[in-house]
Design a protein around this motif. Structure first.
Motif, mmCIF file in Angstrom:
data_model
loop_
_atom_site.group_PDB
_atom_site.id
_atom_site.type_symbol
_atom_site.label_atom_id
_atom_site.label_comp_id
_atom_site.label_asym_id
_atom_site.label_seq_id
_atom_site.Cartn_x
_atom_site.Cartn_y
_atom_site.Cartn_z
ATOM 1 N N PRO A 185 0.521 -1.602 -0.382
ATOM 2 C CA PRO A 185 0.100 -0.032 -0.528
ATOM 3 C C PRO A 185 0.886 1.156 -0.214
ATOM 4 O O PRO A 185 1.904 1.275 0.312
ATOM 5 C CB PRO A 185 -0.388 0.285 1.118
ATOM 6 N N LEU A 186 0.237 1.985 -0.608
ATOM 7 C CA LEU A 186 1.120 3.205 -1.074
ATOM 8 C C LEU A 186 0.206 3.992 0.476
ATOM 9 O O LEU A 186 -0.820 4.458 0.251
ATOM 10 C CB LEU A 186 0.682 4.371 -2.092
ATOM 11 N N LEU A 187 1.161 4.574 0.784
ATOM 12 C CA LEU A 187 0.794 5.765 1.723
ATOM 13 C C LEU A 187 0.611 7.425 1.842
ATOM 14 O O LEU A 187 1.673 7.696 1.496
ATOM 15 C CB LEU A 187 0.737 5.753 3.430
ATOM 16 N N GLY A 188 -0.374 8.306 1.864
ATOM 17 C CA GLY A 188 -0.172 9.459 1.348
ATOM 18 C C GLY A 188 -0.140 9.877 0.243
ATOM 19 O O GLY A 188 0.223 9.406 -1.055
ATOM 20 N N SER A 189 -0.050 10.992 -0.672
ATOM 21 C CA SER A 189 0.257 11.094 -2.041
ATOM 22 C C SER A 189 1.188 11.086 -2.151
ATOM 23 O O SER A 189 3.150 11.152 -1.743
ATOM 24 C CB SER A 189 -0.006 13.036 -2.069
ATOM 25 N N SER A 190 1.238 10.540 -3.454
ATOM 26 C CA SER A 190 2.846 10.083 -3.798
ATOM 27 C C SER A 190 3.065 11.373 -5.685
ATOM 28 O O SER A 190 4.014 10.313 -6.917
ATOM 29 C CB SER A 190 3.024 9.009 -4.584
ATOM 30 N N GLU A 191 2.246 12.426 -5.510
ATOM 31 C CA GLU A 191 2.620 13.110 -6.529
ATOM 32 C C GLU A 191 5.028 13.382 -6.665
ATOM 33 O O GLU A 191 5.409 14.068 -6.116
ATOM 34 C CB GLU A 191 2.534 14.529 -6.460
#
Length: 227
Positions: free
Chosen positions: A216-222
């Motif tokens: 899972p990715l946590l937070g924004s990945s911009e």
């Protein structure tokens, strides 16, 4: 009294011949002719300056009309297939990032060349750089990239090895995906020269030791783009 027959006749003045260059009238520039020559040079210089100024203004207007915005990058998924450590220390891992890049421009497209990708942790590289194929990115379009990175052992500092092991114990790993290469802008029939492009994506992923697969990715990945 002198007799008329005995008087000396007056000496005849020498005749001016056409073959005598000293006696020919010499052409000379008048003040008016010199002024006309200077005026012609001044007019030519003024024309060149005006032409260059108008050409610059036209190019600026074209650039402003087609003013390109930087492409947008975002990491949308990450899979981690192992994260191992060996002495002295080395890190070996295999990761697959899926990155979506969007071109927000209506009239400008991008050509990417010499692209490469790698992963870093605490500003140290933990995967070997991977060369990516050239990419054409049309206007108002979205392209997805899914490079598989890693596969070989990379030497790292003790700080990096200890930090990665500690992050795994907490269950959150902070990684950075880096894309570097060259990009050209194309608007209509105009193409720019190559510019360097640097894309940096901070990724916080939920990951614990022994787990493999999608994380899972946590937070924004911009991503931050410098082009």
């Amino acid at each position: 009294m002198v007799e008329p027959s005995q008087a000396h006749p007056p000496e005849a003045s020498p005749k001016m011949t056409k073959d005598d260059p000293k006696k020919q009238p010499q052409p000379r520039h008048t003040f008016a002719s010199r002024y006309m020559i200077r005026d012609q040079h001044r007019a030519l210089s003024t024309f060149v300056i005006i032409f260059l100024v108008l050409a610059g203004i036209t190019a600026l207007i074209v650039w402003l009309v087609n003013c390109p915005h930087d492409p947008k990058f975002k990491v949308v998924s990450l899979a981690i297939y192992g994260l191992n450590f060996t002495s002295p220390p080395y890190v070996s891992t295999t990761m697959q990032f899926t990155v979506v890049t969007r071109n927000p421009n209506k009239r400008v497209s991008f050509y990417y060349d010499q692209l490469s990708a790698f992963v870093s942790y605490k500003n140290q590289v933990i995967t070997p750089p991977l060369s990516l194929p050239p990419l054409y990115h049309d206007s108002k379009s979205t392209v997805a990239l899914s490079p598989v990175l890693g596969g070989g052992a990379v030497p790292v500092s003790v700080e990096v090895a200890n930090g990665l092991m500690m992050d795994q114990s907490y269950g959150v790993v902070n990684l950075k995906l880096i894309l570097i290469g060259k990009v050209r802008y194309k608007g209509g029939a105009t193409r720019t020269r190559h510019h360097g492009v640097h894309v940096s994506c901070d990724v916080f992923a939920g990951f614990k030791k022994g787990f493999t697969g999608q994380v899972p990715l946590l937070g924004s990945s911009e991503c931050q783009v410098d082009a």
